[in-house]
Structure formats: C-alpha cells, structure tokens
Motif scaffolding. Structure first.
Motif, mmCIF file in Angstrom:
data_model
loop_
_atom_site.group_PDB
_atom_site.id
_atom_site.type_symbol
_atom_site.label_atom_id
_atom_site.label_comp_id
_atom_site.label_asym_id
_atom_site.label_seq_id
_atom_site.Cartn_x
_atom_site.Cartn_y
_atom_site.Cartn_z
ATOM 1 N N VAL A 11 15.518 -27.754 -5.019
ATOM 2 C CA VAL A 11 14.684 -26.580 -5.391
ATOM 3 C C VAL A 11 13.878 -26.358 -5.963
ATOM 4 O O VAL A 11 12.610 -26.223 -6.131
ATOM 5 N N ARG A 45 14.812 -22.150 -1.197
ATOM 6 C CA ARG A 45 16.276 -22.224 -1.163
ATOM 7 C C ARG A 45 16.993 -22.191 0.255
ATOM 8 O O ARG A 45 17.935 -22.727 0.195
ATOM 9 N N ARG A 46 16.540 -21.322 1.079
ATOM 10 C CA ARG A 46 16.801 -21.486 2.487
ATOM 11 C C ARG A 46 16.589 -22.860 3.305
ATOM 12 O O ARG A 46 17.325 -22.812 4.238
ATOM 13 N N ARG A 47 15.828 -23.625 2.823
ATOM 14 C CA ARG A 47 15.341 -24.728 3.697
ATOM 15 C C ARG A 47 15.816 -26.153 2.846
ATOM 16 O O ARG A 47 15.955 -27.116 3.542
ATOM 17 N N ARG A 67 12.755 -18.309 -2.767
ATOM 18 C CA ARG A 67 13.825 -17.814 -1.744
ATOM 19 C C ARG A 67 13.658 -18.746 -0.453
ATOM 20 O O ARG A 67 14.399 -19.275 0.215
ATOM 21 N N PHE A 68 12.099 -18.927 -0.339
ATOM 22 C CA PHE A 68 11.779 -19.648 0.955
ATOM 23 C C PHE A 68 12.379 -21.062 0.930
ATOM 24 O O PHE A 68 13.015 -21.629 1.921
ATOM 25 N N ARG A 123 6.435 -26.192 2.445
ATOM 26 C CA ARG A 123 7.073 -26.806 3.624
ATOM 27 C C ARG A 123 6.743 -28.193 3.647
ATOM 28 O O ARG A 123 7.275 -29.047 3.835
ATOM 29 N N HIS A 162 17.791 -28.770 -0.031
ATOM 30 C CA HIS A 162 18.918 -29.108 -0.892
ATOM 31 C C HIS A 162 19.007 -28.551 -2.176
ATOM 32 O O HIS A 162 17.760 -28.396 -2.724
ATOM 33 N N PRO A 163 20.214 -27.699 -2.524
ATOM 34 C CA PRO A 163 20.098 -27.015 -4.084
ATOM 35 C C PRO A 163 19.471 -27.913 -5.091
ATOM 36 O O PRO A 163 18.972 -27.429 -5.961
ATOM 37 N N ASP A 213 9.192 -15.063 -4.040
ATOM 38 C CA ASP A 213 9.185 -15.284 -2.582
ATOM 39 C C ASP A 213 9.328 -16.873 -2.121
ATOM 40 O O ASP A 213 9.936 -17.451 -1.389
#
Length: 176
Positions: free
Chosen positions: A33, A25-27, A22-23, A64, A29-30, A19
């Motif tokens: 991560v 990865r959506r926000r 995924r959180f 975050r 830079h690759p 989780d």
C-alpha cells in the motif's frame, strides 16, 4: 489545474492523500500500500502541470495503473520461476535419479529467489531473452560496460547461492 508551485502540490496531496490511501488499501496487499500510494503521488508530481481541475479521479486512475504494473511484475516473476523450474540446464543430461533431479530444481529455484530482482532481471535478459550486452544495456538504461559488470556480479551471486547445492546434488555438476 496546472500546479506551478510546491505549495500547490502540497495542498493537493493533503486534500487527496487519505482518499487515495483508502482506495489502494481496498485493492492491494497491505505490504504494498505505502509503495503504491507513494508511486501514485510521484506520478502526480511528475505530471503536475497536466493534472485536471479535480485530480481525485486522475489520482485513482494513476493508483490503479501502479497496482496493475505491480501485478504484472509479480506474474512475470512467478512465470519466470516456473520457467526456471522446468528448463533443462544446457549440456546436462536428465538425472537418472528423479529425486536428485527434483532436488536440483528446488535448489536452483531457491538460489534464484535469494537473488535480488535486479540480479534476476540481468540474468533473465541474458539467459532467457538471449539479448546481446548492448541490447540488454538498452533495456536497463545503462552502458554496455555497466551491464557486463552487473551480469558478472549476478552470475557470481547465483553461483555462490548454488555452491552448497552443486556439491550435494549430482544433477548439477561443478562445471555449471
């Protein structure tokens, strides 16, 4: 839900790793991560005795915060690069040949980028922040002697990085 054992933490990690991944990865830079997820779970480990019963929202908040810190760091580095490119070298007059002036700025910026972030930080504390060795050592959480050694080494590396540019560019004299 205070976590008292490594096994309990491992259970939380396994239950929430995907989780959090995924959180992030959506926000983010690759390339960042894995570091962000790792720092998030490191923070969770350090504060394992304070984790709530449902740690998932806490982990998202921690991720975050890690992303915000990384973003602030990147913005500070970009601002520092702009500052370097626009700051006059003390004791040097503006180049008459604007092309040489631009070349010297490009050389300085390239030399700065070639330094490690640790070298950049040491030099920035000395040059732009104007901190004493004692104060800079406090910022870096090291001894004054360790800071002085880091500063000397960072200066040498910057000088080496500038060496070809110094001899090729009239805007930067060898006395730099």
């Amino acid at each position: 839900m205070p976590i008292d054992t490594e096994a309990q933490f491992t259970d939380v990690y396994r239950a929430h790793y995907e989780d959090v991944l995924r959180f992030v990865r959506r926000r983010a830079h690759p390339m960042a991560v894995d570091d962000i997820v790792g720092e998030t779970f490191l923070a969770a480990w350090r504060r394992r005795h304070e984790l709530p019963d449902n740690p998932r929202p806490w982990l998202f908040g921690a991720a975050r915060n890690v992303m915000l810190n990384a973003d602030r760091t990147m913005r500070r580095q970009a601002a520092l690069m702009v500052h370097i490119q626009t700051t006059e070298v003390p004791g040097h007059e503006r180049a008459v040949d604007e092309t040489a002036h631009v070349d010297s700025r490009i050389d300085l910026a390239a030399a700065w980028r070639s330094l490690t972030s640790a070298d950049q930080e040491v030099l920035a504390l000395h040059i732009w922040e104007g901190l004493s060795a004692r104060d800079a050592a406090t910022v870096l959480n090291c001894t004054r002697a360790a800071y002085a050694m880091r500063l000397t080494r960072a200066r040498r590396r910057l000088t080496r990085a500038l060496s070809p540019a110094v001899t090729a560019s009239p805007a930067l004299s060898p006395e730099y």
